[in-house]
Design a protein around this motif. Structure first.
Motif, PDB file in Angstrom:
ATOM      1  N   ASN A   3      86.016  96.141 -55.084  1.00  0.00           N
ATOM      2  CA  ASN A   3      86.633  97.435 -54.675  1.00  0.00           C
ATOM      3  C   ASN A   3      86.266  97.882 -53.257  1.00  0.00           C
ATOM      4  N   SER A   4      85.527  97.127 -52.431  1.00  0.00           N
ATOM      5  CA  SER A   4      85.020  97.270 -51.433  1.00  0.00           C
ATOM      6  C   SER A   4      85.948  97.663 -50.217  1.00  0.00           C
ATOM      7  N   ILE A   5      85.838  98.666 -49.343  1.00  0.00           N
ATOM      8  CA  ILE A   5      86.664  99.103 -48.373  1.00  0.00           C
ATOM      9  C   ILE A   5      86.174  98.749 -47.013  1.00  0.00           C
ATOM     10  N   TRP A   6      84.721  98.208 -47.062  1.00  0.00           N
ATOM     11  CA  TRP A   6      84.161  97.803 -46.101  1.00  0.00           C
ATOM     12  C   TRP A   6      82.685  96.985 -46.399  1.00  0.00           C
ATOM     13  N   PRO A   7      82.346  96.067 -45.767  1.00  0.00           N
ATOM     14  CA  PRO A   7      83.192  95.294 -44.821  1.00  0.00           C
ATOM     15  C   PRO A   7      84.218  94.424 -45.729  1.00  0.00           C
ATOM     16  N   HIS A   8      85.226  94.037 -45.010  1.00  0.00           N
ATOM     17  CA  HIS A   8      86.443  93.244 -45.439  1.00  0.00           C
ATOM     18  C   HIS A   8      85.914  92.021 -46.080  1.00  0.00           C
ATOM     19  N   GLY A   9      86.767  91.333 -47.264  1.00  0.00           N
ATOM     20  CA  GLY A   9      86.430  89.926 -47.558  1.00  0.00           C
ATOM     21  C   GLY A   9      85.470  89.948 -48.793  1.00  0.00           C
ATOM     22  N   ASN A  10      85.202  90.779 -49.627  1.00  0.00           N
ATOM     23  CA  ASN A  10      84.308  90.850 -50.574  1.00  0.00           C
ATOM     24  C   ASN A  10      82.776  90.469 -49.597  1.00  0.00           C
ATOM     25  N   THR A  11      82.702  90.848 -48.657  1.00  0.00           N
ATOM     26  CA  THR A  11      81.440  90.380 -48.082  1.00  0.00           C
ATOM     27  C   THR A  11      80.309  91.720 -47.849  1.00  0.00           C
ATOM     28  N   ILE A  59      80.796  99.371 -49.019  1.00  0.00           N
ATOM     29  CA  ILE A  59      81.342 100.839 -49.130  1.00  0.00           C
ATOM     30  C   ILE A  59      82.733 100.628 -50.159  1.00  0.00           C
ATOM     31  N   THR A  60      82.481 101.649 -51.077  1.00  0.00           N
ATOM     32  CA  THR A  60      83.792 101.825 -51.836  1.00  0.00           C
ATOM     33  C   THR A  60      84.132 103.145 -51.846  1.00  0.00           C
ATOM     34  N   THR A  61      85.555 103.649 -52.457  1.00  0.00           N
ATOM     35  CA  THR A  61      85.731 104.839 -52.310  1.00  0.00           C
ATOM     36  C   THR A  61      85.743 105.330 -54.139  1.00  0.00           C
ATOM     37  N   ASP A  62      85.095 104.399 -54.709  1.00  0.00           N
ATOM     38  CA  ASP A  62      84.863 104.796 -56.099  1.00  0.00           C
ATOM     39  C   ASP A  62      83.524 104.615 -56.372  1.00  0.00           C
ATOM     40  N   SER A 100      93.189 113.780 -49.136  1.00  0.00           N
ATOM     41  CA  SER A 100      93.862 114.780 -49.718  1.00  0.00           C
ATOM     42  C   SER A 100      92.832 115.554 -50.610  1.00  0.00           C
ATOM     43  N   PHE A 101      92.446 116.868 -50.241  1.00  0.00           N
ATOM     44  CA  PHE A 101      91.721 117.707 -50.877  1.00  0.00           C
ATOM     45  C   PHE A 101      90.215 117.135 -50.614  1.00  0.00           C
ATOM     46  N   SER A 102      89.838 115.924 -51.304  1.00  0.00           N
ATOM     47  CA  SER A 102      88.662 115.325 -50.922  1.00  0.00           C
ATOM     48  C   SER A 102      88.561 113.957 -51.342  1.00  0.00           C
ATOM     49  N   GLN A 103      87.661 113.080 -50.806  1.00  0.00           N
ATOM     50  CA  GLN A 103      87.618 111.697 -50.717  1.00  0.00           C
ATOM     51  C   GLN A 103      86.140 111.433 -51.024  1.00  0.00           C
ATOM     52  N   ASN A 104      85.709 110.502 -52.010  1.00  0.00           N
ATOM     53  CA  ASN A 104      84.526 109.968 -52.175  1.00  0.00           C
ATOM     54  C   ASN A 104      84.158 108.757 -51.268  1.00  0.00           C
ATOM     55  N   ILE A 105      83.165 108.625 -50.759  1.00  0.00           N
ATOM     56  CA  ILE A 105      82.467 107.334 -50.115  1.00  0.00           C
ATOM     57  C   ILE A 105      81.252 107.064 -50.821  1.00  0.00           C
ATOM     58  N   SER A 106      81.046 105.846 -51.413  1.00  0.00           N
ATOM     59  CA  SER A 106      79.880 105.437 -52.119  1.00  0.00           C
ATOM     60  C   SER A 106      79.446 104.272 -51.245  1.00  0.00           C
ATOM     61  N   LEU A 107      78.008 104.145 -51.236  1.00  0.00           N
ATOM     62  CA  LEU A 107      77.209 103.154 -50.498  1.00  0.00           C
ATOM     63  C   LEU A 107      76.539 102.251 -51.463  1.00  0.00           C
ATOM     64  N   PHE A 108      76.864 101.044 -51.490  1.00  0.00           N
ATOM     65  CA  PHE A 108      76.129 100.038 -52.614  1.00  0.00           C
ATOM     66  C   PHE A 108      75.461  98.951 -52.220  1.00  0.00           C
ATOM     67  N   ASP A 109      74.360  98.379 -52.719  1.00  0.00           N
ATOM     68  CA  ASP A 109      73.471  97.293 -52.368  1.00  0.00           C
ATOM     69  C   ASP A 109      73.901  96.281 -53.222  1.00  0.00           C
ATOM     70  N   HIS A 110      74.665  95.220 -52.787  1.00  0.00           N
ATOM     71  CA  HIS A 110      74.927  94.130 -53.558  1.00  0.00           C
ATOM     72  C   HIS A 110      73.795  93.207 -54.515  1.00  0.00           C
ATOM     73  N   THR A 119      78.908 100.850 -37.057  1.00  0.00           N
ATOM     74  CA  THR A 119      80.012 101.644 -36.791  1.00  0.00           C
ATOM     75  C   THR A 119      81.258 100.974 -37.338  1.00  0.00           C
ATOM     76  N   PRO A 120      81.608 101.099 -38.632  1.00  0.00           N
ATOM     77  CA  PRO A 120      82.467 100.817 -39.372  1.00  0.00           C
ATOM     78  C   PRO A 120      83.970 101.192 -38.930  1.00  0.00           C
ATOM     79  N   GLY A 121      84.115 102.384 -38.311  1.00  0.00           N
ATOM     80  CA  GLY A 121      85.435 102.622 -37.963  1.00  0.00           C
ATOM     81  C   GLY A 121      86.613 102.705 -38.911  1.00  0.00           C
ATOM     82  N   ILE A 122      86.093 102.759 -40.349  1.00  0.00           N
ATOM     83  CA  ILE A 122      86.977 102.896 -41.245  1.00  0.00           C
ATOM     84  C   ILE A 122      87.953 104.375 -41.297  1.00  0.00           C
TER      85      ILE A 122
END
Length: 161
Positions: free
Chosen positions: A80-88, A70-73, A107-117, A99-102
C-alpha cells in the motif's frame, strides 16, 4: 475544488532505535506542528538543530537505518506504499532529509504514515501525521511524526493548495 497536499520534505531527526529513555525525554518537548513562516526560518531542520538537547539526541542515535516507506493508511503493508514506488524502501538515518514530492488530494483530512520495513518481524510504524483541508493557504507546515515505541522522530513538511 479539492485541496491537494504536497509532501515537500521528510527529515529524520532520529531513526528507530528501540527505547532510550534519555533520548525520548530530550525529544519530548518538540512542538507537534509548526507553520514555518511564523518561526522565521527556511526549514524545520535549521530551527530544530538549534536546540542543544536535540543535537545530543541525534548524536546518540544508532547507525542502523530505517527502511522507510509511506502509506496513507495504518496497515503498514508495503503493497500500500505511496512512496517510494515499486514496493521499495529508502534507507534513512538521523540527520538525513528526503524530498518525495508526493501530491495527494485532501478532502477534510488525509493520514500520512511512515513505516520501517522489516521482513523478519513485521513493519514498524515510525509515526503518522494528519493533513487537514483547512490548512489550505497556510504555507509550509512541518508536523512531527513520532513513535515512542520505536523511539523514532521525523518531521514531515508539506503545503496544502
Amino acid at each position: 475544488m479539492t485541496a491537494t497536499a504536497t509532501i515537500q520534505q521528510i527529515w529524520c531527526l532520529r531513526q528507530a532505535t528501540g527505547t532510550d529513555l534519555g533520548v525520548v525525554q530530550a525529544l519530548s518537548g518538540l512542538a507537534p506542528a509548526q507553520v514555518l513562516s511564523q518561526l522565521g526560518v527556511s526549514s524545520i531542520e535549521s530551527f530544530v538543530r538549534g536546540i542543544p538537547e536535540v543535537v545530543g539526541a541525534m548524536d546518540s542515535a544508532r547507525s542502523d537505518p530505517d527502511n522507510l516507506f509511506i502509506t496513507t493508511d495504518t496497515s503498514g503493508d508495503l503493497d500500500n506504499s505511496i512512496w517510494p514506488h515499486g514496493n521499495t524502501t529508502v534507507d534513512v538515518q538521523a540527520g538525513q532529509s528526503l524530498t518525495p514530492g508526493i501530491t495527494l488530494p485532501v478532502s477534510f483530512s488525509q493520514n500520512i504514515s511512515l513505516f520501517d520495513h522489516d521482513s523478519a518481524s513485521g513493519n514498524d510504524l515510525l509515526g503518522s501525521i494528519t493533513i487537514f483541508e483547512s490548512e489550505r493557504g497556510a504555507g509550509e507546515i512541518a508536523k512531527l511524526a513520532k513513535s515512542e515505541v520505536e523511539s523514532s522522530y521525523y518531521y514531515v513538511t508539506y503545503r496544502v493548495d
